[in-house]
Enzyme design. Structure first.
Site, PDB file in Angstrom:
ATOM      1  N   GLU A   1      49.367  31.413  36.045  1.00 21.65           N
ATOM      2  CA  GLU A   1      48.608  32.338  35.192  1.00 21.65           C
ATOM      3  C   GLU A   1      48.756  33.796  35.620  1.00 21.65           C
ATOM      4  OE1 GLU A   1      44.924  30.243  35.866  1.00 21.65           O
ATOM      5  OE2 GLU A   1      44.128  31.846  37.118  1.00 21.65           O
TER       6      GLU A   1
ATOM      7  N   GLU B   1      34.224  25.255  32.775  1.00 18.38           N
ATOM      8  CA  GLU B   1      34.226  26.521  33.519  1.00 18.38           C
ATOM      9  C   GLU B   1      32.773  26.807  33.889  1.00 18.38           C
ATOM     10  OE1 GLU B   1      36.490  28.972  34.772  1.00 18.38           O
ATOM     11  OE2 GLU B   1      34.533  29.465  35.620  1.00 18.38           O
TER      12      GLU B   1
ATOM     13  N   GLU C   1      43.687  32.960  46.000  1.00 20.19           N
ATOM     14  CA  GLU C   1      44.733  33.404  45.067  1.00 20.19           C
ATOM     15  C   GLU C   1      45.363  34.720  45.524  1.00 20.19           C
ATOM     16  OE1 GLU C   1      43.205  33.081  41.069  1.00 20.19           O
ATOM     17  OE2 GLU C   1      42.440  31.076  41.464  1.00 20.19           O
TER      18      GLU C   1
ATOM     19  N   GLU D   1      39.721  27.430  41.329  1.00 20.59           N
ATOM     20  CA  GLU D   1      38.882  28.203  42.263  1.00 20.59           C
ATOM     21  C   GLU D   1      38.124  27.216  43.152  1.00 20.59           C
ATOM     22  OE1 GLU D   1      38.384  28.833  38.742  1.00 20.59           O
ATOM     23  OE2 GLU D   1      40.197  30.006  38.951  1.00 20.59           O
TER      24      GLU D   1
HETATM   25  C1  NOJ Z   1      40.727  30.312  35.889  1.00 23.81           C
HETATM   26  C2  NOJ Z   1      41.596  29.103  35.879  1.00 23.81           C
HETATM   27  O1  NOJ Z   1      42.489  29.115  36.958  1.00 23.81           O
HETATM   28  C3  NOJ Z   1      42.338  29.085  34.563  1.00 23.81           C
HETATM   29  O2  NOJ Z   1      43.269  28.033  34.550  1.00 23.81           O
HETATM   30  C4  NOJ Z   1      41.336  28.987  33.440  1.00 23.81           C
HETATM   31  O3  NOJ Z   1      42.022  29.056  32.208  1.00 23.81           O
HETATM   32  C5  NOJ Z   1      40.319  30.108  33.511  1.00 23.81           C
HETATM   33  N1  NOJ Z   1      39.775  30.218  34.826  1.00 23.81           N
HETATM   34  C6  NOJ Z   1      39.182  29.898  32.535  1.00 23.81           C
HETATM   35  O4  NOJ Z   1      38.382  28.833  32.959  1.00 23.81           O
HETATM   36 CA    CA Z   2      42.435  30.590  38.927  1.00 27.69          CA
END
Ligand code: NOJ
Ligand code: CA
Length: 689
Positions: free
Chosen positions: A496, A403, A178, A472
């Site tokens: 984001e 996550e 990123e 990720e």
């Molecule tokens: C990083 C991700 O790229 C994002 O899309 C997600 O909302 C957050 N992590 C939380 O899992």
């Molecule tokens: Ca991310």
């Protein structure tokens, strides 16, 4: 007689798929003869290769080899034992979903069998496949007595360039992709300064190296892009820069024990790939990376390409939280149903719900702890079964969210139960995430240990009929051909960053660069389509750095079989430009890049599977420009209604981003459409019959 000879010559082309020819030449050319690759051995027994394009050297003498650890003696020099050539023709394959339906797969192959001159006589083969649009080569280690286990301390594959090319690069970070792309000369690459510049929580850049795909332009205007295909049971490859010698050398991602990969023979490395194109757009049209992956080993009958919304952007702009205890919990039954209603009313097939499961209350600050997340227990205000059933009644699927907070062992422990729950409920896709430093410490996101983890998740999911969208992630290397449940992934600075990045987010040139770099690897879950560009009133210090028309165009420019519709309902409701998002396809019969240049602009058209409708997306960086679109991609003899969403008068990514004009015209294939793209602007067109 002449005709007869011509027919004979055509025979192998028409009727042979793969045939092996034993000839001694150590040179192999592409089917159109433009690319020539030579493999030879230096006096000291080091293998090397060279690549020419139309007679000009593009890769000069470049050594090949490995540093081995453990009890295995170092390789002590090779000789060519045997060379085998092959050719493959006329075996196109069909993508179950994708940028196009039929993929041509013609190449000439050369297998060079190298044998050590020393008493051990160990073998290492180099396998080349040369296509019209580039080449791949890999090391193959047959099973053999004196080489059962290999501890790879490094792979030393060189890429000797023939000039100080322009390069679009991100640093060779072992933990995250990123980063913003930089555009410099090869000799100006300074990846180490990224250690301090961006301040990302998870970033580790040990060398002046770049990650792949890395795209270049030579002094003669030729485009080159370096990457890898079929990264399996191995470490991700970065490319270390040797500015003085205009050279890059593979630097595999390792671990804190100094080991890059441990493998047992028989073993093949991933393909090292080089795309070569005279036109930048041809890089995007190339399917080289996919072709170098094995054919599908499974199907995913329950996955359909779709647009999806999310209880997601709310969290990134701070209006809601993942955390139940915050008092602003986003993943509630009621809020999910509100989104399901909106999806159903607008033909959007799925909803992602983040923050539904226990663990988020420990998320931030507890990155170094395992066992934080539970992948089966919802928070008390979220009735998972009810939400899924409600969605089903409205034709909207739920996308599961896992996550892992970079604790893969915790995830692996729960994988079977988590997927069993999804199966029982009829949830067919999961978004995974790996935010933070990998636990155990000393492993990295892009190393072999994690490559194995990501693959384990993918294959376990495939068995359960589940599609995976990884954030990720490990970089895409075309594995979706073999596992079509690898539907999409992040692996770049996504939308984001515009919500919270302290550096002001992604500049207007980001996606015109991504299209020619990261996108060559495969589908991107970028999450286009933010309409509240200035993020008012929630984030006064952040914004999206494009116009609204640019956001629309991204649905065509960025390829993914799942495309998010991420903004809040209130920003779409009643907005005339939302019609484009309702209409735009997500699965394509054909893709053509009409024009473009790396980091500058790109115009792509795609033909939707099923309807035959065409969609166009064009985006520019900060430079305003006029584009002319010849409509000769449209079907012959047919009239189309074209709805053109373009930057309005005085539109500008910063000063006037939401000015958007919508015009409807009738066009045929002999028409031209001319559009102005504002600074940071774009244009989206739907062509329907
Ligand atoms: C990083 C991700 O790229 C994002 O899309 C997600 O909302 C957050 N992590 C939380 O899992
Ligand atoms: Ca991310």
């Amino acid at each position: 007689m002449k005709r007869f000879t011509a027919m004979l010559l055509m025979f192998p082309v028409l009727f042979l798929t793969v045939s092996c020819i034993r000839v001694t030449t150590n040179i192999v050319s592409s089917p159109d003869h433009c690319i020539r690759v030579k493999l030879d051995v230096m006096k000291d027994g080091t293998p090397f290769y060279l690549v020419k394009y139309k007679g000009e050297t593009v890769i000069d003498t470049s050594a090949l080899g490995f540093d081995l650890g453990g009890k295995v003696p170092p390789f002590s020099g090779f000789r060519i034992d045997k060379i085998q050539h092959s050719l493959q023709r006329d075996e196109p394959w069909e993508m179950p979903w994708g940028e196009q339906r039929i993929v041509e797969n013609d190449y000439n192959g050369m297998n060079v069998f190298l044998k050590e001159t020393g008493t051990l006589g160990r073998e290492m083969h180099l396998e080349f496949r040369v296509y019209d649009d580039g080449l791949g080569f890999r090391y193959v280690f047959p099973q053999q007595l004196y080489l059962e286990e290999m501890v790879i301390l490094d792979e030393n594959t060189e890429f000797s360039l023939t000039g100080d090319h322009e390069v679009w690069w991100i640093p060779g970070d072992w933990d995250i992709y990123e980063h913003l792309y930089k555009h410099t000369r090869l000799t100006e690459i300074d990846a180490l300064k990224y250690r301090t510049l961006e301040g990302l929580a998870q970033t580790y850049i040990p060398f002046n190296a770049v990650n792949t795909p890395v795209t270049m332009k030579t002094g003669k205007g030729l485009y080159l892009s370096f990457h890898e295909a079929n990264l399996t049971n191995y470490a991700g490859m970065t490319l270390k820069i040797d500015a003085g010698n205009l050279k890059m050398t593979s630097e595999l991602v390792g671990n804190d024990q100094g080991i890059k990969a441990t493998v047992s023979t028989p073993f093949s490395t991933p393909w090292r790939t080089l795309q070569i194109a005279e036109r930048a757009g041809d890089l995007i049209e190339s399917r080289l990376i996919l072709n170098l992956n094995p054919p599908a080993v499974c199907t995913i009958p329950d996955f359909r390409p779709t647009k999806y919304m999310g209880i997601w952007w709310d969290m990134h702009i701070g209006t809601k939280s993942w955390d139940y205890a915050s008092g602003r919990h986003g993943a509630t039954t009621d809020y999910a149903k509100k989104y399901i209603d909106f999806c159903a009313a607008n033909g959007i097939g799925a909803l992602l719900v983040e923050g539904w499961n226990t663990g988020w209350e420990h998320w931030f600050g507890d990155f170094d702890r395992e066992g934080v997340f539970d992948f089966v227990t919802p928070y008390p205000d979220y009735d998972l079964e009810d939400v899924v059933a409600y969605g089903k009644s409205k034709g909207v699927e739920i996308i599961m969210h896992h996550e892992t907070s970079a604790a893969p062992r915790t995830y692996e422990q729960q994988l079977d139960t988590a997927f069993a729950l999804m199966k029982r409920l009829g949830i067919h896709a999961v978004k995974t995430g790996y935010v933070g430093k990998i636990i155990p410490k000393g492993e990295y996101h892009h190393g072999q240990w994690m490559v194995r983890h990501y693959r384990k998740v993918l294959t376990t999911a495939a068995r359960a009929g589940i599609a995976v969208n990884a954030h990720e992630p490990i970089k895409d290397t075309g594995i979706r051909r073999t596992y079509p449940n690898a539907i999409s992934r992040e692996g770049l600075r996504g939308q984001e960053f515009n919500a919270w990045s302290p550096d002001g987010g992604n500049p207007p040139g980001h996606l015109p660069t991504v299209a020619f770099t990261r996108m060559l690897a495969g589908p991107i879950d970028f999450t286009p389509g933010i309409f509240n560009i200035k993020l008012k009133p929630y984030k006064p210090d952040n914004q999206v750095n494009t116009t609204l028309a640019h956001q629309l165009a991204l649905y065509v420019v960025i390829y993914s079989p799942i495309q998010m519709v991420p903004d809040l309902i209130e920003n779409y409701e009643g907005h005339p430009a939302f019609q484009f998002i309702r209409d735009v396809g997500v699965d394509w019969d054909e893709t053509r890049v009409l024009d473009g240049d790396v980091g500058e602009f790109v115009t792509i058209v795609r033909k939707e599977r099923g309807t035959g409708n065409w969609f166009l997306g064009s985006i520019t960086n900060e430079t305003e420009r006029k584009i002319n679109i010849p409509c000769d991609f449209l079907d012959r003899g047919k009239a189309y209604t074209a709805v053109i969403y373009s930057d309005g008068k005085h539109a500008h990514w910063n000063d006037n981003p939401t000015a958007c004009s919508i015009d409807t015209v009738t066009v045929r294939r002999n028409c031209d459409i001319s559009v102005n793209l504002a600074p940071g602007g774009g244009c989206a067109i739907s062509f329907s019959r």
